[in-house]
Enzyme design. Sequence first.
Site, PDB file in Angstrom:
ATOM      1  N   LYS A  24       9.339   0.050  -2.093  1.00 25.16           N
ATOM      2  CA  LYS A  24       7.904   0.170  -1.809  1.00 25.16           C
ATOM      3  C   LYS A  24       7.093  -0.128  -3.061  1.00 25.16           C
ATOM      4  O   LYS A  24       6.069  -0.821  -2.999  1.00 25.16           O
ATOM      5  CB  LYS A  24       7.589   1.588  -1.289  1.00 25.16           C
ATOM      6  CG  LYS A  24       8.031   1.793   0.154  1.00 25.16           C
ATOM      7  CD  LYS A  24       8.017   3.255   0.576  1.00 25.16           C
ATOM      8  CE  LYS A  24       8.643   3.398   1.959  1.00 25.16           C
ATOM      9  NZ  LYS A  24       8.917   4.785   2.351  1.00 25.16           N
ATOM     10  N   ASP A  52       0.817   6.748   5.807  1.00 24.12           N
ATOM     11  CA  ASP A  52       1.999   6.847   6.670  1.00 24.12           C
ATOM     12  C   ASP A  52       1.602   7.228   8.099  1.00 24.12           C
ATOM     13  O   ASP A  52       2.397   7.077   9.026  1.00 24.12           O
ATOM     14  CB  ASP A  52       2.954   7.928   6.127  1.00 24.12           C
ATOM     15  CG  ASP A  52       4.233   7.329   5.579  1.00 24.12           C
ATOM     16  OD1 ASP A  52       4.509   6.154   5.864  1.00 24.12           O
ATOM     17  OD2 ASP A  52       4.957   8.063   4.879  1.00 24.12           O
ATOM     18  N   GLN A  55       7.822  10.711   0.327  1.00 22.86           N
ATOM     19  CA  GLN A  55       9.058  10.206   0.924  1.00 22.86           C
ATOM     20  C   GLN A  55       9.830  11.347   1.594  1.00 22.86           C
ATOM     21  O   GLN A  55      10.073  12.383   0.994  1.00 22.86           O
ATOM     22  CB  GLN A  55       9.922   9.550  -0.175  1.00 22.86           C
ATOM     23  CG  GLN A  55      11.187   8.909   0.333  1.00 22.86           C
ATOM     24  CD  GLN A  55      10.926   7.704   1.247  1.00 22.86           C
ATOM     25  OE1 GLN A  55      10.084   6.862   0.957  1.00 22.86           O
ATOM     26  NE2 GLN A  55      11.629   7.644   2.365  1.00 22.86           N
TER      27      GLN A  55
END
Length: 291
Positions: free
Chosen positions: A54, A121, A98
Site C-alpha cells: 500500500k 477503508d 491494518q
Amino acid sequence: MSAQIIDGKAFAAALRGRIALQVASFRDAAARAPGLAVVLVGEDPASAVYVRNKGKATLAAGMASFEYRLPADAEQADVLALVQTLNADPAVDGILVQLPLPPQIDERVVLMAIDPDKDVDGFHPVNAGRLATGLYGFVPCTPLGCVMLLKEQLGDLAGLEAVIIGRSNIVGKPLAQLLIGENCTVTVAHSKTRDLSTIVKRADIVVAAVGRAAMIRGEWIKPGATVIDVGINRTEDGLVGDVDFNGAASVAGAITPVPGGVGPMTIACLLRNTLVSAYRRAGLKLDMATL
Ligand code: NDP
C-alpha cells in the site's frame, strides 16, 4: 476454457494511472499531496506485506504515505491515541488501520475512533450506514473494485441476478448494497444457506467471498455467467480463489483469476478513496467521470 479472463491487474493499473493524473491536479491546486496514513500493529507477515504494498502504491500515485508501526503488545489506548493524532493531522486525508489487530485490542473500538470522513477503508458504521441509505460516503475497497470490474465487463447491471457467497462486513454486505444500488436482484448466501449450488446456478453474477479453496464448483455455474472470485487461499499449489477456476472457466462467460483479479483492484480503490477524500477536505471538485 470458454470464459473470458477479466484482467483485474490491467484494469487496476489503468485506474491507478487515471488517479495519478488527478493527484497531479490536486497538488497544483492545493499545494500539497493527498496523504494516506497506514497503521500496522504487530508483526503479522501477511499484514506487513499488505502495508508495504500500500505504501509503495501510494507513493507511485504521487501521494504522501505515512506509515506507523506499533509493537504487538501495544495497548488499545496507544492505538486510539495514534488514531486521534491522525484524525487531527491536516496532511492526512485517509487513515487505514491494518486488520487483524492483536487480541488485546478491540477492532470495533479502533475502527469507530477513525474520523468517518478520513475512513478510506469504509469500515466505520457511519460509512456503512451511508452506503445502506444511499448517502455519499466511503465504500469498502474490495467490493468497490468488484463492482468496477463488473461494470467494465457487463456495462449496465440492471435486472441481473447476483449471488454473493459470504456476508462479512468488509466484502459480502457492502457488495450487496452496491449491487442493489446497481439495480441487481441480490441474494447473499453464507454458511447456513441451504442448497447453495441451486442458488448459485440461477445467478448471472456470482461473487465468491468465503475463504475456502475452490469450494464453488464449475457445475454450479450458469452457462455464460460472470464470476468474480474474491477469495485468497494459500495452498500447496500456491494462491487459489474460492472458485474451482478450471471448472468454472469452462462454463462461465467471464471470470477473474486469482491472483490478478480482484486483489489489485483493492489497492487501486484505496488510492481512489484517498484521492476523493483529499478533494473533499480541500473543498475542491473532483470529476468522478475521470476515474
Ligand atoms: P470472512 O471469514 O469474514 O467471511 C466469510 C464468509 O463466508 C462468512 O459470511 C461465512 O458465513 C461464509 N462461509 C463460510 N463457509 C461457508 C460455506 N461453506 N458456504 C457458504 N458460505 C460460507 O471472510 P472475508 O469476507 O473477510 O474474506 C473472504 C475471502 O476473501 C477470504 O479468502 C479473504 O482472504 C478474501 N479477501 C480478499 C480481498 C482481496 O483484496 N482480494 C480482500 C478481502 C478479503 P457465516 O457468516 O455464516 O460465517
